[in-house]
Design an enzyme around this catalytic site. Sequence first.
Site, PDB file in Angstrom:
ATOM      1  NE  ARG A  20     -13.956  42.792  79.895  1.00  0.00           N
ATOM      2  CZ  ARG A  20     -14.012  42.180  80.925  1.00  0.00           C
ATOM      3  NH1 ARG A  20     -14.388  41.011  81.150  1.00  0.00           N
ATOM      4  NH2 ARG A  20     -14.273  42.947  82.047  1.00  0.00           N
ATOM      5  N   GLY A 101     -13.485  26.379  65.863  1.00  0.00           N
ATOM      6  CA  GLY A 101     -14.086  25.120  65.827  1.00  0.00           C
ATOM      7  C   GLY A 101     -13.046  24.111  65.542  1.00  0.00           C
ATOM      8  CG  ASP A 127     -21.308  24.574  63.026  1.00  0.00           C
ATOM      9  OD1 ASP A 127     -21.914  25.631  62.907  1.00  0.00           O
ATOM     10  OD2 ASP A 127     -20.267  24.361  62.131  1.00  0.00           O
ATOM     11  NE  ARG A 154     -44.253  30.327  66.434  1.00  0.00           N
ATOM     12  CZ  ARG A 154     -44.590  29.238  65.972  1.00  0.00           C
ATOM     13  NH1 ARG A 154     -45.610  29.115  65.666  1.00  0.00           N
ATOM     14  NH2 ARG A 154     -43.680  28.244  66.302  1.00  0.00           N
ATOM     15  NE  ARG A 162     -47.993  33.449  52.606  1.00  0.00           N
ATOM     16  CZ  ARG A 162     -47.605  34.697  52.486  1.00  0.00           C
ATOM     17  NH1 ARG A 162     -46.633  35.316  52.939  1.00  0.00           N
ATOM     18  NH2 ARG A 162     -47.947  35.365  51.111  1.00  0.00           N
ATOM     19  N   GLY A 170     -25.363  25.162  60.875  1.00  0.00           N
ATOM     20  CA  GLY A 170     -24.904  24.139  61.603  1.00  0.00           C
ATOM     21  C   GLY A 170     -24.082  22.962  61.255  1.00  0.00           C
ATOM     22  NE  ARG A 211     -55.599  18.028  64.984  1.00  0.00           N
ATOM     23  CZ  ARG A 211     -54.402  17.761  64.444  1.00  0.00           C
ATOM     24  NH1 ARG A 211     -54.425  16.540  63.732  1.00  0.00           N
ATOM     25  NH2 ARG A 211     -53.170  18.243  64.678  1.00  0.00           N
TER      26      ARG A 211
HETATM   27  O1  F6P Z   1     -18.751  26.375  61.152  1.00  0.00           O
HETATM   28  C1  F6P Z   1     -19.723  27.691  61.366  1.00  0.00           C
HETATM   29  C2  F6P Z   1     -20.422  27.917  60.028  1.00  0.00           C
HETATM   30  O2  F6P Z   1     -21.212  29.012  60.220  1.00  0.00           O
HETATM   31  C3  F6P Z   1     -21.449  26.805  59.674  1.00  0.00           C
HETATM   32  O3  F6P Z   1     -22.574  26.707  60.433  1.00  0.00           O
HETATM   33  C4  F6P Z   1     -21.483  27.139  58.205  1.00  0.00           C
HETATM   34  O4  F6P Z   1     -21.907  25.879  57.307  1.00  0.00           O
HETATM   35  C5  F6P Z   1     -19.985  27.634  57.770  1.00  0.00           C
HETATM   36  O5  F6P Z   1     -19.471  27.996  59.050  1.00  0.00           O
HETATM   37  C6  F6P Z   1     -20.336  28.503  56.796  1.00  0.00           C
HETATM   38  O6  F6P Z   1     -18.946  29.006  56.660  1.00  0.00           O
HETATM   39  P1  F6P Z   1     -18.389  30.271  55.663  1.00  0.00           P
HETATM   40  O7  F6P Z   1     -18.521  31.508  56.546  1.00  0.00           O
HETATM   41  O8  F6P Z   1     -17.122  30.032  55.461  1.00  0.00           O
HETATM   42  O9  F6P Z   1     -19.356  30.417  54.652  1.00  0.00           O
END
Ligand code: F6P
Length: 318
Positions: A20, A101, A127, A154, A162, A170, A211
């Site tokens: 945009r 990316g 990432d 949580r 648990r 990432g 604890r």
């Molecule tokens: O690079 C972004 C990402 O979401 C990573 O965190 C992950 O490992 C990968 O892409 C997953 O790739 P795809 O969507 O091709 O399975």
Amino acid sequence: MLKKIGVITRDCAGVNAALRALVRTAASHGLEVAGILKGYDGLIDGNLVVLDRRSVSGIINLGGTILKSARSERFFTESGQQQALNTIREQKLDGLVVIGGNGSLSGAHLLATKYGIRVMGIPATIDNDVNGVDFCLGADTAVNVALDALDKIRDTATSLERIFVIEVMGRDCGYLAMKVALAGGCEDVLLPEHDFSLEEICREIEEGNARGKVSWIVIVAEGRASAREVAATITGLTGLETRIAVLGHIQRGGRPTAFDRILAAKLGNAAVEYLIAGETDKCVSLKNDRIELVPLETAIRPKKLKFESEYRLLKLLS
Ligand code: F6P
């Protein structure tokens, strides 16, 4: 003088908001924008749509990308590149903005260096692993989406006393895992950048339980280990029940946070202004609230992040 530019996108939160900003900045200069559908495949196949001011209405809050995306194998072949060049010539594109990316920005760098195409990158990946860039679009939203899921888990971890092991995305970078773990008040985080000892973690769990501690949440970065294996090892070493959650692609989608929308506005605007000013083979980046240019050659190198001080803080507070 530039008359028409193309734009290619990957998907993550904030990409539509950047589109945009880019389209409306271009329009303010009388510059036409062609949206390239399905990433580099769309450039190869000549799959383009006109993007005018109205076509980007109502998308600032949408996740994903309205242009769709794809990982293109063909673009990394000589014939794919030649077809992409044909499209650029036929469509009279004077420049390209690439939002994505490392993979997407590598493609942009190749077009600039091998074929002399004028390109400008906008770093966008959950990432947050684009070298030399502090904030990639989508990373803040991904941290918040993962944090929201973690807070819900949580509730059960506390109620049933648990141990939960949660795997976050990432790729090879621990950014998302570290931020989520610190923001979520987790007991530990296993990062690609750090060594860890599951024996030590199990000892801490046993001592903590003695604890009176009742629940544990351990975050695992996908680039380091799998939640399933980590949980099985913890159970094997302590005899305690564990549960896992693999958050997966929910982290990449969703409505962009305010931070990502504002970042998108600034980066989308700057990408067009810098292309018009004659810059190429770079990406726009926000540093200390100012836009900087990072050469794509630098941006696509592996990013080395350090999390020692954040990790120490997490351990101190857990
Ligand atoms: O690079 C972004 C990402 O979401 C990573 O965190 C992950 O490992 C990968 O892409 C997953 O790739 P795809 O969507 O091709 O399975």
